[in-house]
Design a protein around this motif. Structure first.
Motif, PDB file in Angstrom:
ATOM      1  N   LEU A  10       0.860  -1.179   0.000  1.00  0.00           N
ATOM      2  CA  LEU A  10       0.000   0.000   0.000  1.00  0.00           C
ATOM      3  C   LEU A  10       0.898   1.230   0.000  1.00  0.00           C
ATOM      4  O   LEU A  10       1.794   1.358   0.842  1.00  0.00           O
ATOM      5  CB  LEU A  10      -0.904   0.002   1.229  1.00  0.00           C
ATOM      6  N   TYR A  11       0.670   2.105  -0.959  1.00  0.00           N
ATOM      7  CA  TYR A  11       1.462   3.328  -1.104  1.00  0.00           C
ATOM      8  C   TYR A  11       0.562   4.551  -1.037  1.00  0.00           C
ATOM      9  O   TYR A  11      -0.621   4.488  -1.395  1.00  0.00           O
ATOM     10  CB  TYR A  11       2.176   3.361  -2.456  1.00  0.00           C
ATOM     11  N   ILE A  12       1.151   5.654  -0.632  1.00  0.00           N
ATOM     12  CA  ILE A  12       0.467   6.944  -0.670  1.00  0.00           C
ATOM     13  C   ILE A  12       1.322   7.859  -1.537  1.00  0.00           C
ATOM     14  O   ILE A  12       2.517   8.045  -1.273  1.00  0.00           O
ATOM     15  CB  ILE A  12       0.281   7.547   0.737  1.00  0.00           C
ATOM     16  N   ASN A  50      -3.574  13.666  -2.877  1.00  0.00           N
ATOM     17  CA  ASN A  50      -3.151  12.532  -2.065  1.00  0.00           C
ATOM     18  C   ASN A  50      -3.839  11.300  -2.643  1.00  0.00           C
ATOM     19  O   ASN A  50      -5.062  11.212  -2.622  1.00  0.00           O
ATOM     20  CB  ASN A  50      -3.571  12.706  -0.602  1.00  0.00           C
ATOM     21  N   ILE A  52      -4.003   7.080  -2.674  1.00  0.00           N
ATOM     22  CA  ILE A  52      -3.653   5.836  -2.014  1.00  0.00           C
ATOM     23  C   ILE A  52      -3.883   4.728  -3.032  1.00  0.00           C
ATOM     24  O   ILE A  52      -4.914   4.709  -3.710  1.00  0.00           O
ATOM     25  CB  ILE A  52      -4.530   5.614  -0.763  1.00  0.00           C
ATOM     26  N   GLU A  54      -2.585   0.403  -4.267  1.00  0.00           N
ATOM     27  CA  GLU A  54      -1.809  -0.818  -4.080  1.00  0.00           C
ATOM     28  C   GLU A  54      -1.096  -1.115  -5.382  1.00  0.00           C
ATOM     29  O   GLU A  54      -1.670  -1.002  -6.461  1.00  0.00           O
ATOM     30  CB  GLU A  54      -2.736  -1.986  -3.730  1.00  0.00           C
ATOM     31  N   ALA A  86       2.709   2.810   3.412  1.00  0.00           N
ATOM     32  CA  ALA A  86       1.834   3.047   4.565  1.00  0.00           C
ATOM     33  C   ALA A  86       2.636   3.010   5.862  1.00  0.00           C
ATOM     34  O   ALA A  86       2.430   3.846   6.745  1.00  0.00           O
ATOM     35  CB  ALA A  86       0.707   2.026   4.579  1.00  0.00           C
ATOM     36  N   LEU A 181      -4.248  10.502   7.288  1.00  0.00           N
ATOM     37  CA  LEU A 181      -3.894   9.475   6.302  1.00  0.00           C
ATOM     38  C   LEU A 181      -3.260   8.265   6.985  1.00  0.00           C
ATOM     39  O   LEU A 181      -3.590   7.122   6.684  1.00  0.00           O
ATOM     40  CB  LEU A 181      -2.913  10.048   5.272  1.00  0.00           C
ATOM     41  N   TYR A 185      -4.880   4.585   6.810  1.00  0.00           N
ATOM     42  CA  TYR A 185      -4.242   3.590   5.931  1.00  0.00           C
ATOM     43  C   TYR A 185      -3.019   2.910   6.541  1.00  0.00           C
ATOM     44  O   TYR A 185      -2.513   1.968   5.967  1.00  0.00           O
ATOM     45  CB  TYR A 185      -3.844   4.257   4.600  1.00  0.00           C
TER      46      TYR A 185
END
Length: 189
Positions: A10-12, A50, A52, A54, A86, A181, A185
């Motif tokens: 999981l990335y932001i 922003n 979010i 995967e 995350a 955030l 997450y």
């Protein structure tokens, strides 16, 4: 033997130049752009860039370049992209560069600047030269924490001056946004 499924993370993504300076992008359109890159579970969080998502766990710098290049082609202007996992975001949100009492002062705000790489010692010293009774800075990894003891609009310092001083792109977020955030997450991966 079958192929092993690729591990995802999981990335932001923190995007600069989204919904500022006349560059208006609907969050639904932004989400669709990320989906067209093959990313999964894409969401946006407030309308300030922003995202979010995967994606297969891989080199973050290559992801930043891939997304930045694609957004440049799709939107017609440069969109510097800064990605944190995350788990990294939780550490960033929990980091305490200044005493809580200083952050609690009326009108004081803590901003976090996301950078592509840690600034050199020389660059950090240039930034520290801008410290005043209103503005205080702390560098930790690929982030700069800026304590502004008044409204940002009343400070002599700005995001543009930050980028000029450090010689690299950056994007700022209020620490409240970063904490929200991380809370939403940070437990998923």
């Amino acid at each position: 033997m079958g192929l092993q499924p690729t591990a995802t993370e999981l990335y932001i993504a923190f995007l600069r130049a989204i919904n500022v300076g006349g560059h208006n992008v609907k969050m639904d359109d932004l989400r669709k752009l990320f989906e067209s890159l093959g990313f999964q579970k894409v969401e946006t969080f407030i309308a300030s860039g922003n995202v979010i998502f995967e994606a297969p766990a891989e080199n973050v710098q290559s992801l930043e370049k891939q997304i930045g290049s694609f957004l440049h082609k799709s939107l017609g202007y440069q969109v510097p992209t800064f990605i944190r996992s995350a788990s990294e975001l939780v550490k960033i949100a929990n980091y305490q560069p200044f005493p809580i009492a200083e952050r609690a002062e009326e009108d004081a705000s803590l901003y976090i600047a996301f950078l592509p790489a840690p600034p050199s010692d020389q660059v950090q010293q240039k930034l520290m030269d801008f410290r005043t009774p209103i503005d205080e800075f702390h560098v930790h990894g690929r982030e700069i924490y800026w304590l502004c003891r008044t409204r940002m609009s009343e400070s002599a310092f700005s995001g543009g001056l930050l980028e000029k001083t450090i010689g690299m792109p950056a994007t700022l977020r209020n620490s409240t946004t970063v904490r929200k955030l991380a809370a939403k997450y940070g437990g998923t991966s």
